[in-house]
Design an enzyme around this catalytic site. Structure first.
Site, PDB file in Angstrom:
ATOM      1  N   ASP A  36       0.814  -1.222   0.000  1.00 34.78           N
ATOM      2  CA  ASP A  36       0.000   0.000   0.000  1.00 34.78           C
ATOM      3  C   ASP A  36       0.849   1.273   0.000  1.00 34.78           C
ATOM      4  O   ASP A  36       0.375   2.348   0.381  1.00 34.78           O
ATOM      5  CB  ASP A  36      -0.979  -0.007   1.186  1.00 34.78           C
ATOM      6  CG  ASP A  36      -0.259  -0.079   2.512  1.00 34.78           C
ATOM      7  OD1 ASP A  36       0.970  -0.331   2.510  1.00 34.78           O
ATOM      8  OD2 ASP A  36      -0.910   0.103   3.552  1.00 34.78           O
ATOM      9  N   HIS A 235      24.435   2.907 -18.072  1.00 32.42           N
ATOM     10  CA  HIS A 235      23.334   3.221 -17.150  1.00 32.42           C
ATOM     11  C   HIS A 235      23.477   2.456 -15.831  1.00 32.42           C
ATOM     12  O   HIS A 235      22.531   1.856 -15.327  1.00 32.42           O
ATOM     13  CB  HIS A 235      21.970   2.962 -17.810  1.00 32.42           C
ATOM     14  CG  HIS A 235      21.552   4.067 -18.728  1.00 32.42           C
ATOM     15  ND1 HIS A 235      20.437   4.030 -19.514  1.00 32.42           N
ATOM     16  CD2 HIS A 235      22.117   5.282 -18.972  1.00 32.42           C
ATOM     17  CE1 HIS A 235      20.345   5.148 -20.215  1.00 32.42           C
ATOM     18  NE2 HIS A 235      21.347   5.928 -19.900  1.00 32.42           N
ATOM     19  N   ASP A 252      26.776  10.774 -13.139  1.00 36.97           N
ATOM     20  CA  ASP A 252      25.780  11.341 -14.069  1.00 36.97           C
ATOM     21  C   ASP A 252      24.529  11.551 -13.233  1.00 36.97           C
ATOM     22  O   ASP A 252      23.839  10.590 -12.877  1.00 36.97           O
ATOM     23  CB  ASP A 252      25.546  10.358 -15.220  1.00 36.97           C
ATOM     24  CG  ASP A 252      24.557  10.882 -16.262  1.00 36.97           C
ATOM     25  OD1 ASP A 252      23.812  11.840 -15.968  1.00 36.97           O
ATOM     26  OD2 ASP A 252      24.521  10.300 -17.361  1.00 36.97           O
ATOM     27  N   ASP A 263      20.743  17.531 -16.313  1.00 39.23           N
ATOM     28  CA  ASP A 263      21.382  16.251 -16.650  1.00 39.23           C
ATOM     29  C   ASP A 263      22.870  16.526 -16.845  1.00 39.23           C
ATOM     30  O   ASP A 263      23.282  16.991 -17.905  1.00 39.23           O
ATOM     31  CB  ASP A 263      20.726  15.710 -17.939  1.00 39.23           C
ATOM     32  CG  ASP A 263      21.268  14.353 -18.350  1.00 39.23           C
ATOM     33  OD1 ASP A 263      22.064  13.765 -17.597  1.00 39.23           O
ATOM     34  OD2 ASP A 263      20.881  13.881 -19.436  1.00 39.23           O
ATOM     35  N   HIS A 342      27.389   5.808 -27.809  1.00 37.69           N
ATOM     36  CA  HIS A 342      26.098   6.496 -27.687  1.00 37.69           C
ATOM     37  C   HIS A 342      26.144   7.819 -28.441  1.00 37.69           C
ATOM     38  O   HIS A 342      27.189   8.227 -28.939  1.00 37.69           O
ATOM     39  CB  HIS A 342      25.688   6.687 -26.218  1.00 37.69           C
ATOM     40  CG  HIS A 342      26.664   7.473 -25.381  1.00 37.69           C
ATOM     41  ND1 HIS A 342      26.751   8.840 -25.442  1.00 37.69           N
ATOM     42  CD2 HIS A 342      27.576   7.076 -24.469  1.00 37.69           C
ATOM     43  CE1 HIS A 342      27.671   9.251 -24.581  1.00 37.69           C
ATOM     44  NE2 HIS A 342      28.205   8.198 -23.992  1.00 37.69           N
ATOM     45  N   HIS A 346      20.687  14.930 -26.342  1.00 35.92           N
ATOM     46  CA  HIS A 346      19.228  14.783 -26.471  1.00 35.92           C
ATOM     47  C   HIS A 346      18.599  16.061 -25.952  1.00 35.92           C
ATOM     48  O   HIS A 346      19.248  16.835 -25.234  1.00 35.92           O
ATOM     49  CB  HIS A 346      18.737  13.560 -25.672  1.00 35.92           C
ATOM     50  CG  HIS A 346      19.229  13.548 -24.238  1.00 35.92           C
ATOM     51  ND1 HIS A 346      18.619  14.253 -23.234  1.00 35.92           N
ATOM     52  CD2 HIS A 346      20.308  12.948 -23.656  1.00 35.92           C
ATOM     53  CE1 HIS A 346      19.290  14.068 -22.101  1.00 35.92           C
ATOM     54  NE2 HIS A 346      20.323  13.293 -22.324  1.00 35.92           N
ATOM     55  N   HIS A 353      14.929  13.114 -21.007  1.00 28.75           N
ATOM     56  CA  HIS A 353      15.006  12.897 -22.455  1.00 28.75           C
ATOM     57  C   HIS A 353      13.724  13.515 -23.004  1.00 28.75           C
ATOM     58  O   HIS A 353      12.687  12.869 -23.095  1.00 28.75           O
ATOM     59  CB  HIS A 353      15.095  11.406 -22.804  1.00 28.75           C
ATOM     60  CG  HIS A 353      16.368  10.781 -22.308  1.00 28.75           C
ATOM     61  ND1 HIS A 353      16.555   9.430 -22.184  1.00 28.75           N
ATOM     62  CD2 HIS A 353      17.538  11.344 -21.893  1.00 28.75           C
ATOM     63  CE1 HIS A 353      17.776   9.195 -21.740  1.00 28.75           C
ATOM     64  NE2 HIS A 353      18.381  10.342 -21.531  1.00 28.75           N
ATOM     65  N   GLU A 376      27.189  15.490 -24.488  1.00 33.72           N
ATOM     66  CA  GLU A 376      27.724  14.507 -23.554  1.00 33.72           C
ATOM     67  C   GLU A 376      28.578  13.424 -24.202  1.00 33.72           C
ATOM     68  O   GLU A 376      28.262  12.241 -24.131  1.00 33.72           O
ATOM     69  CB  GLU A 376      26.581  13.861 -22.765  1.00 33.72           C
ATOM     70  CG  GLU A 376      25.416  13.337 -23.592  1.00 33.72           C
ATOM     71  CD  GLU A 376      24.380  12.609 -22.731  1.00 33.72           C
ATOM     72  OE1 GLU A 376      24.776  11.719 -21.971  1.00 33.72           O
ATOM     73  OE2 GLU A 376      23.185  12.957 -22.833  1.00 33.72           O
ATOM     74  N   TYR A 380      34.898   5.033 -23.289  1.00 34.07           N
ATOM     75  CA  TYR A 380      34.739   3.935 -22.316  1.00 34.07           C
ATOM     76  C   TYR A 380      35.713   2.846 -22.728  1.00 34.07           C
ATOM     77  O   TYR A 380      35.504   2.164 -23.732  1.00 34.07           O
ATOM     78  CB  TYR A 380      33.290   3.447 -22.313  1.00 34.07           C
ATOM     79  CG  TYR A 380      32.310   4.605 -22.174  1.00 34.07           C
ATOM     80  CD1 TYR A 380      31.998   5.118 -20.915  1.00 34.07           C
ATOM     81  CD2 TYR A 380      31.767   5.228 -23.297  1.00 34.07           C
ATOM     82  CE1 TYR A 380      31.152   6.222 -20.785  1.00 34.07           C
ATOM     83  CE2 TYR A 380      30.928   6.319 -23.180  1.00 34.07           C
ATOM     84  CZ  TYR A 380      30.621   6.812 -21.925  1.00 34.07           C
ATOM     85  OH  TYR A 380      29.788   7.906 -21.808  1.00 34.07           O
ATOM     86  N   ARG A 398      32.811  10.453 -19.161  1.00 33.31           N
ATOM     87  CA  ARG A 398      31.787  11.206 -19.892  1.00 33.31           C
ATOM     88  C   ARG A 398      31.745  12.598 -19.279  1.00 33.31           C
ATOM     89  O   ARG A 398      31.906  12.738 -18.052  1.00 33.31           O
ATOM     90  CB  ARG A 398      30.412  10.523 -19.785  1.00 33.31           C
ATOM     91  CG  ARG A 398      29.296  11.286 -20.505  1.00 33.31           C
ATOM     92  CD  ARG A 398      28.017  10.461 -20.752  1.00 33.31           C
ATOM     93  NE  ARG A 398      27.326  10.021 -19.563  1.00 33.31           N
ATOM     94  CZ  ARG A 398      27.349   8.784 -19.086  1.00 33.31           C
ATOM     95  NH1 ARG A 398      28.030   7.845 -19.681  1.00 33.31           N
ATOM     96  NH2 ARG A 398      26.691   8.470 -17.982  1.00 33.31           N
ATOM     97  N   GLU A 400      29.184  15.902 -19.438  1.00 34.00           N
ATOM     98  CA  GLU A 400      27.856  16.266 -19.952  1.00 34.00           C
ATOM     99  C   GLU A 400      27.404  17.607 -19.390  1.00 34.00           C
ATOM    100  O   GLU A 400      27.397  17.806 -18.172  1.00 34.00           O
ATOM    101  CB  GLU A 400      26.834  15.179 -19.535  1.00 34.00           C
ATOM    102  CG  GLU A 400      25.404  15.504 -19.958  1.00 34.00           C
ATOM    103  CD  GLU A 400      24.440  14.353 -19.694  1.00 34.00           C
ATOM    104  OE1 GLU A 400      24.668  13.567 -18.749  1.00 34.00           O
ATOM    105  OE2 GLU A 400      23.436  14.256 -20.433  1.00 34.00           O
TER     106      GLU A 400
HETATM  107  N1  GLY Z   1      21.341  10.582 -17.637  1.00 35.74           N
HETATM  108  C1  GLY Z   1      20.877  10.029 -18.825  1.00 35.74           C
HETATM  109  C2  GLY Z   1      21.532  10.637 -19.984  1.00 35.74           C
HETATM  110  O1  GLY Z   1      22.589  11.203 -19.852  1.00 35.74           O
HETATM  111  O2  GLY Z   1      21.003  10.649 -21.052  1.00 35.74           O
HETATM  112 MN    MN Z   2      21.954  12.986 -20.979  1.00 40.50          MN
HETATM  113 MN    MN Z   3      23.218  12.161 -18.075  1.00 44.91          MN
END
Ligand code: GLY
Ligand code: MN
Ligand code: MN
Length: 430
Positions: A36, A235, A252, A263, A342, A346, A353, A376, A380, A398, A400
């Site tokens: 609940d 992720h 991140d 982000d 990647h 975005h 996103h 970003e 890797y 990374r 970003e």
């Molecule tokens: N944190 C998700 C991305 O960087 O797209």
């Molecule tokens: Mn991002």
């Molecule tokens: Mn991110």
């Protein structure tokens, strides 16, 4: 003031719709976490963007030119017993007086009233594909209306609405700026708190502390805190490994402030000093990110920052001896992909996103002032990559930032978070 912002958004949307159509949007349901216990309620971004209405069990209908008003809001009637447990509800009066509805009706009347509102209208716009239950109801209402009169065509509301959401208003930019500032402060706090032997989740605690202290009650997405090899898992959200001296940690994490996301990613050495190999790879990622940010200008195609990042990353990998050959050929062969798999960004907005098309037909769309996006790039370097020398293993980096497209060029709203090697080492030593 704020009520006018929502009214303006509805009016702008209505101007893009068939004047003899109508649009319907459902509030998100309250979601159960376990037994609940429910998750804290987070309105659906599309619904909230147009209504500012924070309760579940609500449906907004926009009926252009309707003599009794264009904006009908179905919501819960006030229930003193529920209010005792959960606090005040808007009720029907509040829906009109505080949220700008022209007409408020009880949510229990929805199925009876909707076919009447639909009857005689040429088309019904809705956001299909979010909740199967809602889609079925829309189809059923249209069927009932049609049994009594001409056919009503079902159309997607996402195309006009998401196009509108892609361009951030002044009000939205204020919120986005605040969300980015809060997240940058949280990254600074985590950098300074970091020590070898700490657990990744202890850095998560530092981030959340700063978010909540500054009024961002939740992260915009589950924070990623990856030490060493975990920094190469895109992720990674387990965040439960010990941070080792000599390794990097990739964070991140973005705050959600008043429904607007940030982000940000920063990567830094657990013990405060980059090794020679870490620094060399970091400089490549940083150069690619700076070059990609410079490509965020009105008139450039969406893909230009990505293409720029890929070029600088590939040239850098060749300079480091990780790749070899002619950069132009290696880019065409996508030789960078084992190390950079990647895309470079975005849209960001109410959703991390965020909505909005990246292409128009089969060409990339052109950047325009008011769009907001991440930049970003990363590298890797995983031990299982064939031919990769051991000295590069487990370097995952990374960087970003969140960038607003302005007439003058890119504006980095997340710039408070230290980013150059020197800034990071100095801040961590401080
Ligand atoms: N944190 C998700 C991305 O960087 O797209
Ligand atoms: Mn991002
Ligand atoms: Mn991110």
């Amino acid at each position: 003031m704020i009520i006018q912002e929502y009214a303006k958004r509805r009016q702008r949307l209505v101007e893009t719709l068939n004047p003899n159509g109508l649009a319907v949007l459902f509030a998100a349901p309250s979601r159960r976490r376990n037994r609940d216990v429910h998750f804290p309620y987070r309105p659906d971004s599309d619904f909230f963007y147009l209504t500012g209405f924070p309760e579940p069990a609500a449906v907004a209908v926009l009926v252009p030119g309707h003599p009794e008003g264009e904006y009908v809001l179905f919501c819960r009637e006030r229930d003193p017993k529920l209010e005792l447990w959960e606090g005040p509800q808007a009720g029907l009066d509040g829906a009109c007086n505080h949220y700008g509805a022209d007409r408020a009706l009880p949510i229990a009347a929805l199925d009876a009233v909707m076919p009447e509102l639909i009857a005689g209208r040429e088309c019904l716009y809705s956001l299909m594909g979010n909740e199967p239950d809602c889609d079925l109801r829309v189809i059923k209402w249209a069927g009932v209306a049609e049994a009594e009169g001409p056919r009503t065509e079902l159309r997607s509301l996402s195309t006009p609405l998401h196009e509108q959401r892609l361009f951030k208003s002044r009000h939205e930019i204020r919120k986005l700026r605040r969300a980015a500032r809060i997240a940058a402060a949280a990254h600074k706090r985590a950098m300074r708190a970091c020590r070898p032997g700490m657990n990744e989740y202890q850095l998560e605690a530092e981030l959340l502390h700063e978010f909540i202290q500054r009024g961002a009650r939740a992260p915009a997405y589950p924070p990623i805190i990856g030490g060493g090899a975990n920094g190469c898992i895109l992720h990674y959200i387990l965040n439960n490994a010990e941070l080792q001296a000599g390794e990097l940690v990739l964070i991140d994490a973005g705050a959600e402030y008043d429904y607007y996301a940030s982000d940000i990613t920063r990567t830094f050495p657990v013990s405060g000093r980059f090794s020679a190999e870490q620094a060399a790879v970091y400089e490549v990622v940083l150069a690619s990110q700076r070059a990609a940010i410079a490509a965020v200008r009105p008139g450039n195609p969406w893909n230009q920052p990505h293409e720029t990042a890929v070029r600088v990353l590939t040239e850098g990998l060749i300079e480091l001896g990780i790749l070899s050959g002619d950069p132009v050929r290696r880019i065409a062969e996508k030789a960078f992909q084992p190390y950079y798999m990647h895309r470079t960004g975005h849209w960001v907005g109410m959703d991390v996103h965020d909505v909005g098309d990246y292409r128009v037909g089969d060409v990339w769309r052109v950047l325009e002032p008011g769009m907001y996006l991440t930049v970003e790039p990363g590298l890797y370097l995983r031990p299982d990559t064939p031919g990769l020398h051991k000295r590069w293993w487990n370097i995952g980096i990374r960087i970003e930032d969140d960038v607003l497209v302005t007439r003058e060029g890119p504006e980095v709203l997340s710039a408070d978070a230290p980013k150059s090697l020197q800034e990071i080492e100095q801040w961590m030593a401080g």
